[in-house]
Design an enzyme around this catalytic site. Structure first.
Site, PDB file in Angstrom:
ATOM      1  CG  ASN A  68      -1.768   1.220   1.333  1.00  0.00           C
ATOM      2  OD1 ASN A  68      -1.850   2.003   0.381  1.00  0.00           O
ATOM      3  ND2 ASN A  68      -2.414   1.411   2.477  1.00  0.00           N
ATOM      4  CE  LYS A  72      -0.268   3.339   4.561  1.00  0.00           C
ATOM      5  NZ  LYS A  72      -0.336   3.447   6.003  1.00  0.00           N
ATOM      6  CG  HIS A  77      -6.052   2.015   4.720  1.00  0.00           C
ATOM      7  ND1 HIS A  77      -5.644   2.996   5.592  1.00  0.00           N
ATOM      8  CD2 HIS A  77      -5.040   1.105   4.679  1.00  0.00           C
ATOM      9  CE1 HIS A  77      -4.437   2.689   6.049  1.00  0.00           C
ATOM     10  NE2 HIS A  77      -4.056   1.556   5.504  1.00  0.00           N
ATOM     11  CD  GLU A  89      -3.181   5.611   6.393  1.00  0.00           C
ATOM     12  OE1 GLU A  89      -3.088   5.691   5.156  1.00  0.00           O
ATOM     13  OE2 GLU A  89      -2.329   5.035   7.106  1.00  0.00           O
ATOM     14  CD  GLU A 113      -4.018  -2.432   6.941  1.00  0.00           C
ATOM     15  OE1 GLU A 113      -2.847  -2.578   6.591  1.00  0.00           O
ATOM     16  OE2 GLU A 113      -4.693  -1.441   6.638  1.00  0.00           O
ATOM     17  N   GLY A 142       1.859   1.976  10.695  1.00  0.00           N
ATOM     18  CA  GLY A 142       2.840   3.051  10.626  1.00  0.00           C
ATOM     19  C   GLY A 142       3.493   3.377  11.960  1.00  0.00           C
ATOM     20  CB  SER A 169       4.476  -2.239  11.893  1.00  0.00           C
ATOM     21  OG  SER A 169       4.094  -0.898  12.128  1.00  0.00           O
TER      22      SER A 169
HETATM   23  P1  PGA Z   1       2.389   0.022   7.600  1.00  0.00           P
HETATM   24  O1  PGA Z   1       0.980   0.349   6.866  1.00  0.00           O
HETATM   25  O2  PGA Z   1       2.878  -1.272   7.035  1.00  0.00           O
HETATM   26  O3  PGA Z   1       3.262   1.180   7.265  1.00  0.00           O
HETATM   27  O4  PGA Z   1       2.081  -0.098   9.072  1.00  0.00           O
HETATM   28  C1  PGA Z   1       0.062  -0.661   6.607  1.00  0.00           C
HETATM   29  C2  PGA Z   1      -1.168  -0.074   5.961  1.00  0.00           C
HETATM   30  O5  PGA Z   1      -1.539   1.055   6.280  1.00  0.00           O
HETATM   31  O6  PGA Z   1      -1.795  -0.720   5.108  1.00  0.00           O
END
Ligand code: PGA
Length: 253
Positions: free
Chosen positions: A9, A11, A98, A100, A170, A176, A216
């Site tokens: 992803n 982003k 997601h 976000e 998630e 993140g 992560s």
């Molecule tokens: P990350 O993000 O691996 O940086 O924690 C995962 C995601 O948001 O899909």
């Protein structure tokens, strides 16, 4: 047998040239020995989808996916991109819901229900994201919340449509942050999700749904997470922006 899916992803990162360079490096680096059940997805900014699809063409193990699709089919929605438009550009998969999108853009279960319906109608496979924030995990009600996210947005679907979905669990506290759910925490939630699906749609259908873990995931923890029986892949943010790191995760699949 269900698929293992390793999805990056990206982003809102990368320039056009950097995105093509990264996609090309990943495409060329996928080991020839990768299992026929494994699929690599790159969820890229909408602007680059078509050019990226052209750069990975010719390798059937990898494809380009969207990070979002609109809650409307077409019309006066400035700046939005519909599932039908994605399909018309040859895109076959999109992330939906997601965390976000939920927290920064106010996407509710109700909106996601519409988005899932429109994606399926357009022939696009949704990767439906769910997961609990830190305070919910600390309160011990994470299964209730994730269960309700899935029930509210997905359980109106008939079995045929439900079987087209991919689920990504998630935990918001792991996205993140560098904090990863332990392999056992991931397994417990994935098993909970699969049981919930089995109760509604039957065991056979539930056993065919790929449930990805995100938060992560990186080369150093991927093999432990991916070794869990109900963890069928990863949705990877930060570590998907470096070809070598991402390819090491692909090798664990
Ligand atoms: P990350 O993000 O691996 O940086 O924690 C995962 C995601 O948001 O899909």
């Amino acid at each position: 047998m269900r698929k293992t899916i390793i999805a990056g992803n990206w982003k809102m990162n990368l320039s056009s040239a950097a995105a093509i360079e990264l996609a090309t490096a990943i495409r060329n680096g996928i080991p020839g020995s990768i299992s026929p059940q494994t699929e690599v997805l790159l969820c890229a900014p909408a602007l680059f989808l078509e050019s990226l699809a052209a750069s990975v063409a010719g390798n059937s193990k990898i494809s380009i996916a969207s990070q979002n699709a609109a809650a409307w089919k077409e019309g006066a929605y400035t700046g939005e991109i519909s599932a039908f438009q994605l399909a018309s550009s040859g895109i076959k998969t999109t992330l939906l819901g997601h965390s976000e999108r939920r927290s920064l853009f106010g996407e509710t279960d109700e909106v996601l229900k519409t988005k899932v319906d429109l994606a399926l109608e357009a022939g696009i496979r949704p990767v439906f994201c769910c997961g609990e924030p830190k305070e919910v995990r600390e309160a011990g009600t994470h299964e209730d919340l994730v269960g309700s996210q899935i029930q509210n947005a997905l359980f109106h679907l008939n079995a045929e449509n439900f079987s087209k979905l991919v689920i990504a669990y998630e935990p918001v506290w792991a996205i993140g942050t560098g904090l990863t759910a332990s392999a056992q925490q991931a397994q417990d939630m994935h098993a909970f999700i699969r049981n919930l699906i089995a109760d509604k749609y039957g065991k056979e259908l539930a056993d065919g749904i790929s449930i990805l873990y995100g938060g992560s995931m990186k080369a150093s923890n991927a093999s432990e997470l991916l070794s869990m029986p109900d963890v069928d892949g990863g949705l990877i943010g930060g570590a998907s922006l470096v070809a070598d790191e991402f390819l090491k995760i692909v090798e664990c699949a």
